[in-house]
Write a protein that holds these residues in place. Structure first.
Motif, PDB file in Angstrom:
ATOM      1  N   PHE A 114     -33.684-108.222  -3.171  1.00 20.39           N
ATOM      2  CA  PHE A 114     -34.664-109.300  -3.017  1.00 20.39           C
ATOM      3  C   PHE A 114     -35.717-108.924  -1.971  1.00 20.39           C
ATOM      4  CE2 PHE A 114     -35.987-113.147  -0.711  1.00 20.39           C
ATOM      5  CZ  PHE A 114     -36.713-113.737  -1.725  1.00 20.39           C
ATOM      6  N   PHE A 115     -35.268-108.364  -0.848  1.00 20.73           N
ATOM      7  CA  PHE A 115     -36.217-107.947   0.185  1.00 20.73           C
ATOM      8  C   PHE A 115     -37.196-106.927  -0.377  1.00 20.73           C
ATOM      9  CE2 PHE A 115     -32.783-108.847   3.558  1.00 20.73           C
ATOM     10  CZ  PHE A 115     -33.149-110.184   3.576  1.00 20.73           C
ATOM     11  N   GLU A 116     -36.688-106.119  -1.313  1.00 21.87           N
ATOM     12  CA  GLU A 116     -37.532-105.087  -1.893  1.00 21.87           C
ATOM     13  C   GLU A 116     -38.448-105.654  -2.976  1.00 21.87           C
ATOM     14  OE1 GLU A 116     -35.492-100.895  -2.399  1.00 21.87           O
ATOM     15  OE2 GLU A 116     -35.246-102.173  -0.654  1.00 21.87           O
ATOM     16  N   GLY A 117     -38.202-106.878  -3.385  1.00 23.14           N
ATOM     17  CA  GLY A 117     -38.997-107.485  -4.445  1.00 23.14           C
ATOM     18  C   GLY A 117     -38.472-107.124  -5.822  1.00 23.14           C
TER      19      GLY A 117
ATOM     20  N   ASN B  93     -40.627-113.814   2.253  1.00 21.02           N
ATOM     21  CA  ASN B  93     -40.408-112.508   1.627  1.00 21.02           C
ATOM     22  C   ASN B  93     -41.350-112.329   0.451  1.00 21.02           C
ATOM     23  OD1 ASN B  93     -37.413-113.391   2.600  1.00 21.02           O
ATOM     24  ND2 ASN B  93     -37.813-111.206   2.867  1.00 21.02           N
TER      25      ASN B  93
ATOM     26  N   HIS C 260     -44.333-109.571  -0.376  1.00 16.64           N
ATOM     27  CA  HIS C 260     -44.438-108.777  -1.609  1.00 16.64           C
ATOM     28  C   HIS C 260     -45.805-108.927  -2.232  1.00 16.64           C
ATOM     29  CE1 HIS C 260     -39.856-109.453  -2.012  1.00 16.64           C
ATOM     30  NE2 HIS C 260     -40.140-108.436  -1.224  1.00 16.64           N
TER      31      HIS C 260
END
Lengths: 341, 214
Positions: A15-18, B140, B144
């Protein structure tokens, strides 16, 4: 009560990474609805940030500055009026609050008296009179150009270790040098108002009718009343009216005209005559009187060079077709039509 | 000429990255910090700073996309933490507080930068908002979005924007590096900002309205 399910770390990392799916997002959302999971969420976020650095900030340098700040607010080094008041978090009144409010006001009072009693002792004074400008090179390489009828106070025995501070009354342009250890440069004006920078170019105007900061390069922070602050970007001009002290932000372009006074030039941009009068008074120390209220509506634009009040009076009278009467300490502006009647 | 915000690649990696951060140690960490703050608040602040500064800057930059601003934001959070003795009021987690405060300030900065005509007062009023449970997730997603928008910029425009914001280069320096005129650099950067502004407007409102609702 729903069960507090646990969540795999890699789902959160995705999730943090998208990269999480919408179902996973829902899962995380439900999980995070339990306040006790928030701790773990931030812990994992921190871990993820450690593993995905974007650049390497210089922690040690920044820490030195932070230590300076902590030591600074312990002692009563240069009076920084808004040392004690910044934003309040949740307004929980606890026993510490009262204690700190009292301590804060004592520090505040000490600060204020320090300004008045120690200024002459601790600061060297640079002053300009009517129609004068003066350029001063400070020990750190910063150049200050004072406009007419302005005063700059510089610490007599060098700057403090933690930050550089000067006091300004009037108007000046600052070209602040950036030090190796990123020391802050603070320009304090008489009231609860100061400008804080690292290395940059800006014009600060602090006179009776208000305050103005125009930023040419870099970035500055403006602190005004009760710990409120604003960050400016190049080309920003922020104006505070003495009447309501609310900030007004404008984009200025071209920027250089706001330090036209360095070359004894005046820049007006659709400026009302009343303000032109203020500027003449600030610069030459002569009173400007508008004899007719209709003159308040007249405006002036352009870029003029004038070394004496007479010269500027002549320019204005020609341009606006009005007549100006001069005495030693006064310029009286008349509307020709009303005078002829 | 010194380049103020360019990191030295030869410099050793900050200590903070080497610390183990296992789940099991987090409570002990918090316990340890609480004791430290009781004994010597200044030492406590120092410890937190050393431990989190680099990570917090890296987090903030995801939103504001400029080194100096990210560092400024983190420095402000710590200054406030010390000056207003926030540490006395931390009951749950120092780490969580720091991240939340940095996010909130970064968010405010972005709001301010992207909406210059916004009422300045409302932007500067930095009180900790009461947030809905998933507000932290919105942050978050906002990060993004910023990243995607920047990736989606035309290459030249992205390059100029990054040189300016991340490397802190002046327009003239960028012009030389990209072999174009200064006014072309200006155009590239203002185009990048316009794209960001346009792309984030919608995103922004979502987060903003949620704040109003709760």
């Amino acid at each position: 009560m729903k069960m507090n399910t646990s969540i795999p770390k890699n789902v959160l990392f995705d999730f943090f990474e998208g990269k999480a799916t919408s179902l996973q997002r829902r899962l995380i959302e439900e999980w995070l609805a339990h306040p006790e999971n928030e701790i773990l969420y931030f812990q994992w976020l921190n871990e993820w940030e450690s593993q995905h650095p974007q650049y390497m900030p210089e922690t040690e340098l920044a820490l030195q500055r932070f230590k300076g700040l902590m030591n600074d607010s312990d002692s009563q080094t240069p009076p920084r009026i808004n040392d004690v008041s910044t934003e309040q978090l949740t307004p929980t009144i606890n026993r510490f609050w009262r204690k700190w409010a009292i301590a804060a006001s004592i520090i505040f009072l000490v600060g204020i008296s320090a300004i008045f009693f120690q200024r002459t002792l601790r600061y060297e004074r640079f002053q300009t009179g009517n129609a004068q400008t003066k350029s001063i090179l400070l020990s750190d390489g910063t150049r200050v150009t004072l406009n007419a009828n302005s005063t700059l106070y510089v610490p007599r025995w060098g700057f403090a270790k933690t930050h550089r501070q000067v006091v300004l009354e009037g108007e000046a342009e600052f070209v602040v040098s950036h030090t190796v250890d990123h020391q802050r440069f603070v320009v304090q004006t008489d009231d609860d108002f100061n400008v804080e920078v690292l290395g940059t170019e800006f014009v600060l105007f602090a006179r009776e009718r208000g305050k103005k900061v125009i930023l040419n390069k870099g970035s500055v922070k403006v602190h005004y009343q009760e710990g409120k602050q604003l960050a400016l970007k190049p080309g920003d001009m922020i104006t505070f009216n003495t009447l309501d002290n609310r900030p007004q932000l404008q984009k200025v372009n071209p920027q250089h005209v706001h330090n036209a006074w360095k070359n004894h030039q005046f820049y007006f941009d659709n400026t009302p005559l009343s303000e032109v009068g203020e500027i003449i008074k600030e610069h030459f120390g002569v009173e400007v009187v508008l004899a007719d209220t209709s003159l308040n509506q007249r405006r002036l634009s352009g870029y003029f060079k004038a070394d004496t009040p007479q010269e500027i009076a002549q320019i204005i009278s020609t341009l606006l077709n009005i007549s100006i009467e001069q005495t030693e300490k006064r310029l009286v502006i008349h509307n020709p039509s009303s005078k002829n009647l | 000429m010194t380049q103020p915000f360019t990191p030295n690649p030869k410099e050793t990696v900050p200590e903070i990255r080497l610390l183990p951060d296992e789940d099991t140690t987090v409570m002990n960490q918090e316990e340890f910090l609480r004791k430290l703050f009781e004994q010597d608040p200044q030492k406590g602040c120092e410890h937190l700073f050393r431990r989190y500064y680099a990570n917090l800057c890296n987090h903030a930059i995801r939103f504001v996309y400029a080194k100096d601003i990210a560092e400024e934001i983190v420095a402000e959070v710590f200054a406030n933490f010390w000056q207003n003795r926030i540490f006395e009021r931390i009951t749950v987690s120092y780490q969580a507080y720091l991240y939340k405060a940095v996010r909130y300030r970064a968010y405010n900065y972005l709001k301010y930068e992207l909406n210059r005509s916004a009422d300045l007062e409302s932007v500067i009023q930095l009180s900790e908002p009461s947030m809905p449970p998933d507000a932290q997730l919105h942050y978050n997603e906002l990060a993004h979005k910023v990243e995607n928008l920047i990736q989606g910029l035309p290459p030249q425009s992205r390059k100029a924007f990054q040189l300016n914001r991340i490397e802190g280069k002046k327009y003239a320096e960028i012009a030389e590096e990209l072999d174009i005129s200064v006014s072309a650099v200006e155009r590239l950067i203002s185009r990048a900002l316009a794209k960001l502004r346009q792309g984030l407007k919608g995103e922004w409102l979502i987060v903003f309205f949620i704040n109003l609702l709760f």
